[in-house]
Design an enzyme around this catalytic site. Structure first.
Site, PDB file in Angstrom:
ATOM      1  N   ASP A   1      14.525   3.595 -22.305  1.00 35.24           N
ATOM      2  CA  ASP A   1      15.739   2.388 -21.972  1.00 35.24           C
ATOM      3  C   ASP A   1      16.831   3.312 -21.602  1.00 35.24           C
ATOM      4  O   ASP A   1      17.194   5.173 -22.264  1.00 35.24           O
ATOM      5  CB  ASP A   1      15.814   1.822 -23.025  1.00 35.24           C
TER       6      ASP A   1
ATOM      7  N   ASN B   1      25.682   0.819 -13.731  1.00 35.81           N
ATOM      8  CA  ASN B   1      25.930  -0.913 -12.601  1.00 35.81           C
ATOM      9  C   ASN B   1      27.704  -1.039 -12.248  1.00 35.81           C
ATOM     10  O   ASN B   1      27.612  -1.761 -11.067  1.00 35.81           O
ATOM     11  CB  ASN B   1      25.042  -1.687 -13.117  1.00 35.81           C
TER      12      ASN B   1
ATOM     13  N   HIS C   1      25.597  -2.336  -8.135  1.00 35.31           N
ATOM     14  CA  HIS C   1      24.106  -2.399  -8.250  1.00 35.31           C
ATOM     15  C   HIS C   1      23.063  -2.316  -6.646  1.00 35.31           C
ATOM     16  O   HIS C   1      22.218  -1.217  -7.046  1.00 35.31           O
ATOM     17  CB  HIS C   1      24.111  -3.916  -8.063  1.00 35.31           C
TER      18      HIS C   1
ATOM     19  N   ASP D   1      20.068   0.646  -8.897  1.00 38.58           N
ATOM     20  CA  ASP D   1      18.854   0.775  -7.926  1.00 38.58           C
ATOM     21  C   ASP D   1      18.367   2.306  -7.425  1.00 38.58           C
ATOM     22  O   ASP D   1      17.368   2.257  -8.103  1.00 38.58           O
ATOM     23  CB  ASP D   1      18.800  -0.102  -6.972  1.00 38.58           C
TER      24      ASP D   1
ATOM     25  N   GLU E   1      16.110  -1.415 -16.704  1.00 39.59           N
ATOM     26  CA  GLU E   1      15.604  -0.364 -16.744  1.00 39.59           C
ATOM     27  C   GLU E   1      15.443   0.454 -17.684  1.00 39.59           C
ATOM     28  O   GLU E   1      15.141   1.540 -18.415  1.00 39.59           O
ATOM     29  CB  GLU E   1      17.915  -0.247 -17.170  1.00 39.59           C
TER      30      GLU E   1
END
Length: 366
Positions: free
Chosen positions: A238, A246, A251, A255, A281
């Site tokens: 994680d 973010n 965002h 990505d 994630e």
């Protein structure tokens, strides 16, 4: 009555084979049955009429048709299927060529050559089928025009011979065109099917396996473990503080972070291991033939690489860390339990400072 017929037609069919392979097996079964029956009946008729040479040819062809079908069923390998098809085509070509030479019954033997193009194209495919038909056409031409006055060749008029070859060439062209179109359509459909299957199993952002693809890998690996008694390990990673990434970068840049981290994970993973995007994630590692200690060692190397590999986001270098939870799959711990324990170990790593690899076996309470 339908039961034995269905069983015969499906002889040699296997779920593991491609649809095209199973279809060819069924058609070989059908064609061999029809060829065997017709040649046996015609051979019996020729024998009754006292045409012993012709009946011998037809009976021999009937036996070869039967053998070609039994070969692909009994041996059940790709090589055996190829030999079965080759034997079937050779038998058909040899039989029809002999009928051209002898004339068959009342010089009607040449009429059977129109079976050759569609059968050869279907079984041999476009390229090999076309080559075989060119060789067959040359053989027929030599027989019809190279032995004009020979006693062993039936007597045909010049007009009949030329029209026979012209019409045969036309049927060959149409069969070749149909087979070429059919093969192209099949290849296109197969390609699209493979693409759809890939999209269904892969994450569009990172190009890694998605959750569905990972679940299938886990099922295969668990089945293999039960057969070979060799354990494997599962790890869940994680990205630390990904929500703040973010929020601060947006965002789209989030990505990009996931893409770059997935590349680092992928390049540091061993070739036999599986990496998937488990969701959001989170990433999953499947370490084949690896115990928990081996998986922890591999993950520590991946963690160290990530720590020392700054990501380039919009021209800025940023350092990002990840936490890992790992659990070994054993006969006593199935994949569902292992995922739950790996997830528990992951959150233990998160609660104790992040940027850690935590093994499920070290948890105070499992």
């Amino acid at each position: 009555m339908l039961g034995p017929i269905k069983q015969y037609v499906l002889s040699g069919v296997n779920r593991r084979y491609k649809d095209e392979t199973n279809r060819r097996i069924m058609v070989v079964n059908l064609f061999a049955a029809v060829g065997m029956s017709i040649t046996f009946l015609l051979g019996s008729r020729a024998f009754i009429d006292g045409e012993y040479f012709l009946s011998t040819i037809l009976f021999s062809a009937s036996v070869i048709f039967a053998l070609s079908q039994r070969l692909q069923v009994r041996v059940a390998t790709a090589k055996a299927r190829t030999w079965s098809i080759t034997l079937l085509i050779f038998c058909l070509m040899a039989l029809t060529l002999l009928l051209v030479i002898t004339g068959g019954k009342d010089n009607t033997g040449p009429l059977w050559i129109y079976l050759v193009p569609p059968v050869t194209m279907f079984f041999a495919g476009f390229i090999r089928g076309l080559l075989a038909l060119v060789a067959y056409t040359i053989a027929c031409t030599i027989v019809l025009f190279g032995f004009n006055e020979a006693d062993f060749v039936a007597n045909y008029s010049y007009a009949f011979k030329t029209r026979l070859l012209y019409s045969f060439a036309t049927v060959t062209f149409l069969s070749a065109f149909y087979e070429y179109s059919r093969q192209k359509s099949y290849d296109t459909a197969l390609y699209l099917s493979e693409q759809f299957e890939r999209q269904a199993k892969h994450d569009h952002l990172t190009q890694l396996l998605n959750r569905r693809g990972a679940q299938q890998c886990l099922e295969r690996e668990y089945a293999r473990m039960q057969r070979n008694k060799r354990h494997f390990s599962i790890a869940i990673a994680d990205i630390d503080r990904f929500k703040s990434i973010n929020d601060s970068l947006g965002h789209e840049q989030g990505d990009e972070v996931l893409r770059q981290i997935s590349n680092i994970f992928k390049t540091r993973s061993r070739g036999q291991d599986v990496l998937a995007r488990w969701g959001g994630e989170e990433f999953m590692f499947i370490f084949n033939d690896t115990d928990e200690a081996g998986a922890v060692k591999a993950l520590e190397q991946i963690r160290a690489t990530l720590n020392n590999a700054p990501l380039n986001i919009n021209g800025n270098e940023i350092y990002i860390t990840s936490s890992f939870g790992v659990c070994e799959v054993t006969p006593d711990i199935d994949t569902s339990s292992a995922i739950r324990l790996a997830d528990k170990a992951l959150y233990h790593a998160k609660e104790h400072g992040r940027n850690l690899v935590c093994a499920a076996s070290t948890l105070p309470c499992r």
